[in-house]
Design a protein around this motif. Structure first.
Motif, PDB file in Angstrom:
ATOM      1  N   LYS A 134       0.798  -1.222   0.000  1.00 27.75           N
ATOM      2  CA  LYS A 134       0.000   0.000   0.000  1.00 27.75           C
ATOM      3  C   LYS A 134       0.835   1.278   0.000  1.00 27.75           C
ATOM      4  CE  LYS A 134      -4.079  -2.017   0.437  1.00 27.75           C
ATOM      5  NZ  LYS A 134      -4.917  -1.802   1.632  1.00 27.75           N
ATOM      6  N   THR A 170       1.817   5.954   2.974  1.00 35.35           N
ATOM      7  CA  THR A 170       0.603   6.760   3.136  1.00 35.35           C
ATOM      8  C   THR A 170      -0.646   5.902   3.068  1.00 35.35           C
ATOM      9  OG1 THR A 170       1.730   8.657   2.132  1.00 35.35           O
ATOM     10  CG2 THR A 170      -0.662   8.759   2.258  1.00 35.35           C
ATOM     11  N   ALA A 226      -1.010   2.718   3.787  1.00 36.69           N
ATOM     12  CA  ALA A 226      -1.134   1.703   4.837  1.00 36.69           C
ATOM     13  C   ALA A 226      -1.885   2.264   6.037  1.00 36.69           C
ATOM     14  CB  ALA A 226       0.252   1.229   5.273  1.00 36.69           C
ATOM     15  N   SER A 227      -2.605   1.397   6.734  1.00 31.20           N
ATOM     16  CA  SER A 227      -3.314   1.821   7.948  1.00 31.20           C
ATOM     17  C   SER A 227      -2.902   0.926   9.101  1.00 31.20           C
ATOM     18  CB  SER A 227      -4.836   1.727   7.748  1.00 31.20           C
ATOM     19  OG  SER A 227      -5.242   0.374   7.645  1.00 31.20           O
ATOM     20  N   VAL A 228      -2.984   1.467  10.309  1.00 34.92           N
ATOM     21  CA  VAL A 228      -2.645   0.663  11.486  1.00 34.92           C
ATOM     22  C   VAL A 228      -3.643  -0.476  11.649  1.00 34.92           C
ATOM     23  CG1 VAL A 228      -1.378   2.451  12.736  1.00 34.92           C
ATOM     24  CG2 VAL A 228      -3.875   2.324  12.966  1.00 34.92           C
ATOM     25  N   GLU A 229      -4.893  -0.252  11.227  1.00 33.40           N
ATOM     26  CA  GLU A 229      -5.903  -1.295  11.328  1.00 33.40           C
ATOM     27  C   GLU A 229      -5.509  -2.511  10.479  1.00 33.40           C
ATOM     28  OE1 GLU A 229      -7.724   2.543  12.420  1.00 33.40           O
ATOM     29  OE2 GLU A 229      -6.580   1.874  10.672  1.00 33.40           O
ATOM     30  N   GLU A 230      -5.055  -2.251   9.234  1.00 37.29           N
ATOM     31  CA  GLU A 230      -4.682  -3.359   8.358  1.00 37.29           C
ATOM     32  C   GLU A 230      -3.407  -4.048   8.845  1.00 37.29           C
ATOM     33  OE1 GLU A 230      -3.987  -4.385   3.623  1.00 37.29           O
ATOM     34  OE2 GLU A 230      -4.391  -2.318   4.249  1.00 37.29           O
ATOM     35  N   ILE A 243      -5.900  -3.570  17.496  1.00 38.97           N
ATOM     36  CA  ILE A 243      -5.299  -2.233  17.429  1.00 38.97           C
ATOM     37  C   ILE A 243      -4.645  -1.894  18.763  1.00 38.97           C
ATOM     38  CG2 ILE A 243      -5.809   0.228  17.251  1.00 38.97           C
ATOM     39  CD1 ILE A 243      -5.869  -1.031  14.607  1.00 38.97           C
ATOM     40  N   LYS A 298       2.086   4.012  12.915  1.00 32.58           N
ATOM     41  CA  LYS A 298       2.777   3.459  11.756  1.00 32.58           C
ATOM     42  C   LYS A 298       4.099   4.176  11.481  1.00 32.58           C
ATOM     43  CE  LYS A 298       0.405   5.958   7.983  1.00 32.58           C
ATOM     44  NZ  LYS A 298      -0.345   5.775   6.718  1.00 32.58           N
TER      45      LYS A 298
END
Length: 224
Positions: free
Chosen positions: A37, A40, A42-46, A55, A65
């Motif tokens: 991803k 930028t 990318a998410s902490v959730e993923e 989380i 992140k």
């Protein structure tokens, strides 16, 4: 979502071992998500879901992140310095064998580690646009920089370099040379052949070795 207890273990982990394992799994998951991803995107959730944690588990180990990415960057930097040190253990600094092997290291990073170099460039731009991140970034990179300085200090001693030449300054030049050539090779591979990095290092250290040492007394002029 899986939990830490899903994998069988031979014996119960200590609290410190369990924490280290959780951090490792989160870092490995972050590396995969960043590769897919970008930083930028990318998410902490993923990242947490990919690692198999909540989380809350992620935030109990990392601030977010940014911290995950910076630890990954520091790990990569330390790994590359360690590879260079192993090369110099096998071959004397300044020899053709050492130069060739260091050149192959750069080519491997540029051609094989195809995800991380663009990610580093993306994060650098992110940090420049968010100045509060710059100090954190500098701190995270301090450990690999110190390792590189130690390696450079050994090279300088072997070259008989002037005492005024600081290992910290030379390490900065070596790091910039490596990073710049990696990026240029990604854009134009023919302009950065395998032997170029090793040659450039030999030019650099040959020039340093030939520089006058201001601490040494100047040779006396012959009597007329």
């Amino acid at each position: 979502m899986s939990s830490e207890s899903d994998e069988p273990v031979r014996q119960r982990l200590t609290r410190a071992e369990a924490k280290a394992r959780t951090r490792r799994l989160l870092l490995d998951a972050a590396a995969r998500v960043f590769a897919r991803k970008g930083f930028t995107g990318a998410s902490v959730e993923e990242i947490a879901e990919t690692a198999g944690f909540s989380i809350g588990a992620l935030y109990s180990n990392f601030n977010g992140k940014e911290a995950l990415f910076l630890e990954l960057m520091a790990e990569r930097g330390l790994g590359r310095v360690a590879e260079a040190a192993q090369t110099l253990d096998r071959h004397e600094a300044g020899t053709g064998e050492a130069a060739a092997e260091l050149g192959r290291l750069l080519v491997h990073v540029a051609d094989k580690d195809i995800d991380f170099a663009p990610l580093q460039a993306e994060f650098w731009l992110y940090a420049v646009r968010n100045p509060h991140v710059l100090d954190t970034m500098a701190g995270a990179l301090r450990a690999p920089r110190q390792e590189l300085e130690g390696l450079v200090a050994t090279w300088l001693t072997e070259q008989g370099a002037p005492s005024e030449v600081g290992a910290d300054a030379v390490a900065t030049v070596v790091a910039a040379l490596f990073q710049g050539l990696v990026r240029l090779r990604r854009v134009d591979p023919d302009s950065v052949p395998e032997e170029l990095f090793g040659q450039a290092l030999r030019w650099l250290f040959t020039g340093i070795g030939a520089a006058p040492d201001r601490d040494r007394p100047a040779p006396e002029e012959p009597a007329s």
